[in-house]
Structures are given as C-alpha cells and as structure tokens.
Write a protein that holds these residues in place. Structure first.
Motif, short mmCIF file in Angstrom:
data_model
loop_
_atom_site.label_atom_id
_atom_site.label_comp_id
_atom_site.label_asym_id
_atom_site.label_seq_id
_atom_site.Cartn_x
_atom_site.Cartn_y
_atom_site.Cartn_z
N LYS A 27 -7.52 21.92 -32.07
CA LYS A 27 -7.85 21.58 -30.68
C LYS A 27 -6.60 21.36 -29.84
O LYS A 27 -6.57 21.64 -28.66
N LYS A 28 -5.57 20.81 -30.48
CA LYS A 28 -4.33 20.51 -29.76
C LYS A 28 -3.34 21.67 -29.79
O LYS A 28 -2.25 21.58 -29.26
N GLY A 29 -3.72 22.78 -30.46
CA GLY A 29 -2.85 23.95 -30.50
C GLY A 29 -1.75 23.89 -31.54
O GLY A 29 -0.75 24.59 -31.42
N TYR A 30 -1.92 23.03 -32.55
CA TYR A 30 -0.93 22.89 -33.62
C TYR A 30 -1.46 23.50 -34.91
O TYR A 30 -2.65 23.44 -35.18
N ASN A 31 -0.55 24.02 -35.72
CA ASN A 31 -0.93 24.34 -37.08
C ASN A 31 -0.48 23.16 -37.96
O ASN A 31 0.22 22.26 -37.50
N GLU A 73 -9.72 18.24 -43.55
CA GLU A 73 -10.55 19.00 -42.61
C GLU A 73 -10.49 18.40 -41.21
O GLU A 73 -10.43 19.14 -40.21
N ARG A 74 -10.50 17.08 -41.13
CA ARG A 74 -10.40 16.43 -39.82
C ARG A 74 -9.05 16.72 -39.16
O ARG A 74 -8.96 16.96 -37.97
N ILE A 75 -8.00 16.67 -39.97
CA ILE A 75 -6.67 16.96 -39.44
C ILE A 75 -6.60 18.40 -38.95
O ILE A 75 -6.06 18.67 -37.87
N LYS A 76 -7.15 19.33 -39.72
CA LYS A 76 -7.17 20.74 -39.30
C LYS A 76 -7.92 20.89 -37.98
O LYS A 76 -7.46 21.59 -37.07
N LYS A 77 -9.07 20.24 -37.88
CA LYS A 77 -9.92 20.36 -36.69
C LYS A 77 -9.21 19.85 -35.43
O LYS A 77 -9.13 20.56 -34.43
#
Length: 110
Positions: free
Chosen positions: A13-17, A5-9
């Motif tokens: 924010k950085k515009g990456y999937n 979840e932290r990685i997704k968040k």
C-alpha cells in the motif's frame, strides 16, 4: 494473517517492497524474509512498524486498526515527583511548580 503477510500488505500500500522496508528499518540482510519461519523480535517489529507508520499490535494481528497509538504519559502533579517537568525545553523550578499547584487548587495552600 501472519506478521509477514501483514507487513507485505501494508508495504505494498505504501509502495515499498520488503527489501526496502528491511533497509529502512536498519535490519540485517533478509531479516523480514526470515520471519516466514521464525518469530521476529519485538525490537525488530517496532522498527518495521515505525517505517510503515503502523502499530506493533496491527502487525501482530491484535487489532485491525493500523494507526499507531500515540498516548502521552500521565503525570499527577500532586503526587508524582519522579518526573522533571519542562516548559519550552527548560526544567520548571520547584518553586514555580508549587505556584502552579496552588493555582490549580484555586489559590489554596494545602
């Protein structure tokens, strides 16, 4: 909040999937997605943290501060002879190190 979840968040924010982060971290196919069911290795977490410019501690939920810590090593010139000291990319000769130590002691020999 889980590691995933932290990685997704932060990725969002950085515009990456997650696929992009996975690729930029040079991980195996769908490695990050697999963290939904298993714990990531420290090396893989480090790679993802580097891509996202956050600390591993942030990804693990140990801190809410995402900024990576960049501590410089502490070397005691008086005691530590295990490190090769350099200046402008070149090793400092031992005699110059001794001169530097003397200058730092206020010109005293010890």
């Amino acid at each position: 909040m889980t590691v995933l979840e932290r990685i997704k968040k932060i990725s969002k924010k950085k515009g990456y999937n997650l696929t992009k982060v996975n690729d930029l971290a040079h991980l195996g196919k769908n490695t990050i997605y697999s963290w939904k069911n298993k714990e990531p290795s420290f090396n893989n977490l480090q790679a993802v943290a580097k891509v996202l410019n956050v600390s591993v501690d942030y990804l693990l939920g140990k801190t809410d501060d995402p900024s990576p810590k960049t501590e410089k090593p502490h070397v005691d010139l008086a005691d530590d002879n295990d490190f090769i000291m350099t200046f402008e990319g070149r090793p400092i000769p031992p005699e110059d190190l001794e001169l530097m130590k003397r200058l730092l002691r206020g010109g005293r020999d010890e």
